[in-house]
Motif scaffolding. Sequence first.
Motif, short mmCIF file in Angstrom:
data_model
loop_
_atom_site.label_atom_id
_atom_site.label_comp_id
_atom_site.label_asym_id
_atom_site.label_seq_id
_atom_site.Cartn_x
_atom_site.Cartn_y
_atom_site.Cartn_z
N ALA A 197 63.21 -56.87 46.18
CA ALA A 197 63.92 -57.54 45.09
C ALA A 197 65.27 -58.06 45.58
O ALA A 197 66.04 -57.35 46.23
CB ALA A 197 64.12 -56.58 43.93
N ASN A 250 63.86 -54.72 37.89
CA ASN A 250 63.27 -55.36 39.06
C ASN A 250 63.19 -54.31 40.15
O ASN A 250 64.16 -54.05 40.86
CB ASN A 250 64.15 -56.53 39.48
CG ASN A 250 63.52 -57.46 40.50
OD1 ASN A 250 64.14 -58.39 40.96
ND2 ASN A 250 62.27 -57.21 40.89
N VAL A 309 75.09 -58.15 39.44
CA VAL A 309 74.10 -57.65 38.48
C VAL A 309 74.81 -56.94 37.33
O VAL A 309 74.47 -57.13 36.15
CB VAL A 309 73.10 -56.70 39.18
CG1 VAL A 309 72.10 -56.14 38.16
CG2 VAL A 309 72.36 -57.45 40.28
N LYS A 339 66.87 -60.05 40.48
CA LYS A 339 67.37 -59.06 39.52
C LYS A 339 68.12 -59.75 38.39
O LYS A 339 67.95 -59.40 37.21
CB LYS A 339 68.27 -58.05 40.23
CG LYS A 339 67.54 -57.14 41.19
CD LYS A 339 68.51 -56.26 41.98
CE LYS A 339 67.77 -55.43 43.02
NZ LYS A 339 68.70 -54.59 43.82
N TRP A 363 67.69 -50.79 31.71
CA TRP A 363 67.45 -51.16 33.12
C TRP A 363 67.31 -49.91 33.98
O TRP A 363 68.23 -49.11 34.10
CB TRP A 363 68.60 -52.03 33.60
CG TRP A 363 68.40 -52.71 34.91
CD1 TRP A 363 68.89 -52.31 36.11
CD2 TRP A 363 67.71 -53.94 35.15
NE1 TRP A 363 68.53 -53.20 37.10
CE2 TRP A 363 67.81 -54.22 36.53
CE3 TRP A 363 66.99 -54.83 34.33
CZ2 TRP A 363 67.23 -55.34 37.11
CZ3 TRP A 363 66.42 -55.95 34.91
CH2 TRP A 363 66.54 -56.20 36.28
N ASP A 398 71.74 -50.63 41.19
CA ASP A 398 72.05 -52.06 41.16
C ASP A 398 73.49 -52.37 40.73
O ASP A 398 73.99 -53.46 41.05
CB ASP A 398 71.10 -52.78 40.20
CG ASP A 398 69.68 -52.86 40.73
OD1 ASP A 398 69.48 -52.67 41.95
OD2 ASP A 398 68.76 -53.11 39.92
#
Length: 305
Positions: free
Chosen positions: A249, A244, A292, A254, A277, A283
Amino acid sequence: MKRIIGPVLAGILLLVSVACVADRTSNVQTEPSAAVDERWLYGITVDDSWYDDVSADDIVAAIEDMPVKPTVRLVMSTELSAADYEPLFAQIHEVAYIMACPVDSSEMNSYEDEQAYLERFQEAYEVLGPYVDLWEIGNEINGVEWIGQEPALIVSKVEVVNDWLRSRDAKTALTMYYARPDDQDMFEWMEENLPEALCENVDYALISYYEDDNEGYIPDWSGVFNSFEDAFPDATVGFGECGNVAEDATEESKLRMAGFYYGLKAPSQRYIGGCFWWNWVQDCIPHEDNAVYDGINQLMETHAA
């Protein structure tokens, strides 16, 4: 993936585990290390955009705390040598498999011909081979809009590298970029530009996909991957990139997107996961009490159970 590279990364990489590498490299062999678990790829990406805010030790600690042994896709920058990366590769390989990406699609045009591209991979293989389980021979090679080279040249460069690595029994992966068919038909591009000899001689065929770059479009992945398997008859298939990446975002978005891709049930017979990812460091670090990070881990753990 198109990206921005930090100017002082070389100095930081040189500080990572230098003593540790010195102890190990005197007797290493330039051969592929232990094979990636061929049943499934639990993928994450580490690129060069973290150097201002995160230490390599933080990255390794987060990987160590994952419930499965992941495959880390390490994306290299063209302005740095393989030797610059050796400390980082050595440290991460202690806790993960590694898929090396010596040339990102955004830097493919830094190599003007087949020989220059091959030399980049030869250098990487000679220095980093002991730590690498899988080599990404070409990233988003149909992304001619940002690569800025003719398809014939791009494919020729990838072919030369693939032949060279496979002659050394190294495992190779080729990544295509998927877009809405109205914008670019990936399969049409492959049919027009990829020779049969290449399609039949890669170990992994991967798809890079970003909903944020395609106005939220979600393909019929079962149809896509079944056709992808037809195009690469001897390869296992999966996602080589996702994430994402929209500037706005949210944590919620996410988690939704990570949940969709990491939680996707195998859409085809030879599907092997991956996902990788893209902005995992941004993240998921720091990883303590990180939603996340925890969400991706839970999906991996559920699959592995």
